[in-house]
Design an enzyme around this catalytic site. Structure first.
Site: not given
Length: 389
Positions: A275, A173, A108
């Site tokens: 979060y 990621h 990625q």
């Protein structure tokens, strides 16, 4: 769970696996698991009741196009993940902008986001996020260069920020989205590089949103300035793989990120907030994870999706060309194979509609005339202009 219920869910998951999952190469949801998505501010998003038809104009074909931004003259800068920055006219003429930094294009990684300096008209600064090789492996970095007057090259390119630490033997990621605040500071989403727990560690910038000045220095009012051992560029923490970042018209910062097996998120980002990843999630990760509602110290998403939509880029639409969309957030959907429209009302949000496009969508941008432009994912993905049908 009863055997009958488990059998029904297994039958549901298998077709979802066949159409792909969230992460770039297929990692946001290896097997989407239906799960409750409690939130203190919003209800779970059901299957959307409406879809929107659009007309399409194919403009150009890109090699793994990842991000784009419009120049003041109406042309686009488009990144291709293998490492090329392209200049594209609205008529489809594609040229290469030289001078980009070397990238690590495995998995990625590669050349990721592109953003113009708020004072681009006078300084011609262009910012690029990318996967950079170095000691210990690869990591996210942000570089700034000066676009030549003919837009054929970048000069004086230098790295203004690097993620810490670099990670070896892992190419997922990265995050890498950038957004400028009204005060000129730069926010960057830094993925947790598929490491999980470090998203909670303030001594590293894995799984964080960071805030820096345009030259890479650290604003003195960042939330962890003065915290012993903390990386002072950190703005928020507990993120997984964040691919959308937008300052809304009202100045608030919104983010979208890929969950694990379910649990993609749309978040309101606030200073110093946590979060929850990987302590809590609205999805699972090879095990059933606690939900946000069980740990109120973590900020719950305004919207979460199970099965996943695999969000890519994101904008807030501001215009009237698409009637009734003004102020809505538009998310590129990889697994969703189209666009997902989210409406925010005060401190709550809900999915409003989808635009089915029949292919994985990596990026979305609004053109100067209010048309919407998208990048299809993949080696032969198209740059497409969308207009109301």
């Amino acid at each position: 769970m009863s055997p009958r219920r488990r059998s029904w869910l297994t039958a549901l998951w298998l077709p979802l696996l066949a159409v792909g999952c969230g992460d770039d190469g297929g990692g946001s949801g290896l097997s989407p698991v239906p799960a409750p998505t409690p939130s203190p501010t919003a209800s779970p998003t059901p299957t959307p009741a409406t879809t929107t038809a659009v007309s399409r104009t194919n403009v150009a074909t890109m090699d793994n196009g990842w991000a784009m931004t419009f120049l003041p003259d109406g042309r686009l800068l488009v990144t291709e993940r293998p490492g090329r920055l392209r200049l594209v006219t609205t008529g489809g003429v594609v040229t290469t902008v030289s001078g980009t930094p070397a990238v690590n294009a495995a998995g990625q990684g590669g050349l990721l986001d592109v953003a113009l300096d708020p004072d681009f008209a006078s300084n011609r600064y262009v910012y690029l996020s990318f996967a950079e090789s170095g000691s210990g492996g690869a990591g996210l970095a942000v570089a700034r260069g000066t676009l030549a007057a003919d837009a054929a090259s970048l000069g004086d390119v230098r790295v203004v920020w690097r993620q810490v630490p670099k990670i070896g033997n892992e190419d997922r990621h990265y995050g890498g989205r950038m957004a400028f605040a009204g005060d000129g500071t730069l926010y960057v989403t830094a993925g947790e590089r598929h490491q999980g727990a470090p998203a909670q560690d303030l001594t590293v910038t894995l799984g964080k949103i960071i805030r820096i000045n345009r030259d890479g220095t650290i604003p003195s009012d960042n939330p962890f300035v003065g915290t012993t051992g903390a990386r002072t560029e950190i703005w928020s923490l507990g993120h997984r793989n964040p691919y959308g970042l937008v300052f809304a018209a009202d100045g608030r910062l919104f983010e979208s990120e890929m969950g694990p097996e379910g649990g993609d998120e749309f978040n309101l980002i606030t200073r110093g907030a946590n979060y929850g990843w990987r302590t809590v999630s609205e999805g699972n990760d090879g095990e059933v994870l606690p939900r946000h509602a069980t740990r109120p110290e973590f900020v719950a998403p305004l919207v979460s999706w199970t099965p996943v939509i695999a969000p890519g880029g994101m904008i807030q639409y501001r215009g009237t060309r698409f009637v009734g969309w003004d102020g809505d957030f538009i998310l590129a959907g990889l697994t969703a194979q189209g666009l997902v429209r989210v409406r925010v009302t005060g401190s709550t949000a809900a999915e409003a509609a989808r635009v089915p496009l029949g292919t994985r969508i990596r990026e979305v941008e609004q053109g100067p005339d209010g048309a919407i432009w998208v990048l299809e994912d993949g080696a032969n993905g198209r740059l497409v202009r969308l207009d109301p049908a």
